[in-house]
Motif scaffolding. Structure first.
Motif, short mmCIF file in Angstrom:
data_model
loop_
_atom_site.label_atom_id
_atom_site.label_comp_id
_atom_site.label_asym_id
_atom_site.label_seq_id
_atom_site.Cartn_x
_atom_site.Cartn_y
_atom_site.Cartn_z
N ARG A 29 52.14 -85.28 91.71
CA ARG A 29 53.47 -85.91 91.82
C ARG A 29 53.57 -87.13 90.89
NH1 ARG A 29 52.80 -85.35 97.35
NH2 ARG A 29 52.29 -87.55 97.59
N LYS A 30 52.43 -87.75 90.62
CA LYS A 30 52.41 -88.95 89.78
C LYS A 30 52.02 -88.64 88.34
CE LYS A 30 53.21 -91.79 93.24
NZ LYS A 30 54.25 -92.78 93.27
N GLY A 31 51.99 -87.34 87.99
CA GLY A 31 51.71 -86.96 86.61
C GLY A 31 50.23 -86.91 86.25
N ARG A 32 49.36 -86.95 87.25
CA ARG A 32 47.92 -86.83 87.00
C ARG A 32 47.49 -85.40 87.31
NH1 ARG A 32 46.34 -92.39 85.82
NH2 ARG A 32 44.51 -91.44 84.87
N THR A 33 46.21 -85.07 87.03
CA THR A 33 45.77 -83.68 87.15
C THR A 33 44.61 -83.51 88.12
OG1 THR A 33 44.15 -83.87 85.38
CG2 THR A 33 46.41 -83.26 84.73
N ARG A 34 44.42 -82.27 88.52
CA ARG A 34 43.28 -81.89 89.36
C ARG A 34 41.97 -82.20 88.62
NH1 ARG A 34 43.61 -76.96 92.51
NH2 ARG A 34 41.73 -76.98 93.74
N GLU A 35 41.96 -82.00 87.29
CA GLU A 35 40.77 -82.28 86.49
C GLU A 35 40.42 -83.76 86.56
OE1 GLU A 35 43.39 -80.34 85.39
OE2 GLU A 35 42.24 -78.49 85.63
N GLU A 36 41.44 -84.62 86.56
CA GLU A 36 41.19 -86.05 86.68
C GLU A 36 40.63 -86.38 88.06
OE1 GLU A 36 44.27 -88.41 83.84
OE2 GLU A 36 45.20 -87.13 85.36
N LEU A 37 41.14 -85.72 89.09
CA LEU A 37 40.61 -85.91 90.44
C LEU A 37 39.13 -85.51 90.47
CD1 LEU A 37 40.72 -86.44 93.48
CD2 LEU A 37 41.65 -84.13 93.77
N ASP A 38 38.81 -84.34 89.90
CA ASP A 38 37.43 -83.88 89.88
C ASP A 38 36.53 -84.84 89.09
OD1 ASP A 38 38.15 -81.75 91.45
OD2 ASP A 38 38.06 -80.26 89.84
N GLU A 39 37.06 -85.42 88.02
CA GLU A 39 36.30 -86.40 87.23
C GLU A 39 35.96 -87.63 88.09
OE1 GLU A 39 36.75 -88.98 83.08
OE2 GLU A 39 38.13 -87.32 83.44
N VAL A 40 36.93 -88.08 88.87
CA VAL A 40 36.72 -89.24 89.75
C VAL A 40 35.71 -88.89 90.85
CG1 VAL A 40 37.88 -90.60 91.55
CG2 VAL A 40 38.92 -90.37 89.30
N ILE A 41 35.83 -87.70 91.44
CA ILE A 41 34.89 -87.27 92.47
C ILE A 41 33.48 -87.17 91.89
CG2 ILE A 41 34.21 -85.38 94.02
CD1 ILE A 41 37.24 -84.83 94.42
N ALA A 42 33.37 -86.62 90.68
CA ALA A 42 32.07 -86.49 90.01
C ALA A 42 31.46 -87.86 89.75
CB ALA A 42 32.22 -85.71 88.71
N TRP A 43 32.28 -88.80 89.30
CA TRP A 43 31.79 -90.16 89.03
C TRP A 43 31.26 -90.79 90.32
CZ3 TRP A 43 33.06 -94.97 90.93
CH2 TRP A 43 32.53 -96.07 90.25
N LEU A 44 32.01 -90.65 91.40
CA LEU A 44 31.64 -91.28 92.67
C LEU A 44 30.40 -90.64 93.29
CD1 LEU A 44 32.29 -93.27 95.00
CD2 LEU A 44 33.74 -91.49 95.98
N THR A 45 30.33 -89.30 93.27
CA THR A 45 29.32 -88.57 94.05
C THR A 45 28.12 -88.07 93.25
OG1 THR A 45 30.42 -86.45 93.65
CG2 THR A 45 31.08 -87.70 95.63
N GLY A 46 28.28 -88.00 91.92
CA GLY A 46 27.22 -87.40 91.10
C GLY A 46 27.28 -85.88 91.06
N PHE A 47 28.26 -85.28 91.73
CA PHE A 47 28.40 -83.82 91.74
C PHE A 47 29.01 -83.35 90.42
CE2 PHE A 47 29.32 -84.18 96.56
CZ PHE A 47 27.97 -84.17 96.86
N ASP A 48 28.57 -82.18 89.95
CA ASP A 48 29.25 -81.56 88.80
C ASP A 48 30.36 -80.66 89.35
OD1 ASP A 48 28.07 -79.12 89.62
OD2 ASP A 48 26.45 -79.29 88.15
N ASP A 49 31.12 -80.04 88.44
CA ASP A 49 32.26 -79.22 88.87
C ASP A 49 31.83 -78.10 89.82
OD1 ASP A 49 34.02 -80.78 87.44
OD2 ASP A 49 34.22 -79.38 85.76
N ALA A 50 30.69 -77.47 89.53
CA ALA A 50 30.21 -76.37 90.37
C ALA A 50 29.86 -76.88 91.77
CB ALA A 50 29.00 -75.70 89.72
N GLU A 51 29.23 -78.05 91.85
CA GLU A 51 28.89 -78.61 93.16
C GLU A 51 30.14 -78.99 93.95
OE1 GLU A 51 24.71 -80.94 92.74
OE2 GLU A 51 26.24 -81.53 91.31
#
Length: 113
Positions: free
Chosen positions: A22-44
């Motif tokens: 809704r704010k013009g951001r993407t699912r990929e950006e969300l996954d990037e933030v989750i990866a940064w926080l958790t250390g998980f890669d996309d597959a994890e």
């Protein structure tokens, strides 16, 4: 114990995606933030979502970014740096990062780089 601890991350993830899109951001950006926080890669990340991992299981498996202490501010009226319960604090860190993305903050700033 808070009800959120036993809630599947997969039940909240689409809400994060919807809020960001809704704010013009993407699912990929969300996954990037989750990866940064958790250390998980996309597959994890995908595996945790598919297996309906609870927030408790999700963060138990995470390799938290050493820079998480730089995440400060208020989420739902509570300062994230003052949250006593370690699991709740991790959930609030994620909420705070999603909020910052939704508010249009640059990714470098969101990721504390």
């Amino acid at each position: 114990m808070s009800r959120i601890f036993t809630m599947p991350v997969a039940s909240v993830y689409p809400l994060y995606v919807a809020k960001l899109e809704r704010k013009g951001r993407t699912r990929e950006e969300l996954d990037e933030v989750i990866a940064w926080l958790t250390g998980f890669d996309d597959a994890e990340i995908a595996q945790h979502l598919e297996s309906e991992a609870t927030f408790e299981e999700f963060f138990a498996a995470a390799r938290l970014n050493p820079a998480v202490s730089q995440i400060t501010g208020v989420v739902c009226g509570v300062r994230v740096e003052d949250v006593e319960d370690p699991l709740m604090q991790r959930i609030r860190y994620l909420d705070k990062l999603v909020d910052e993305l939704a508010r249009g903050k640059a990714m470098e700033k969101v990721l504390r780089s």
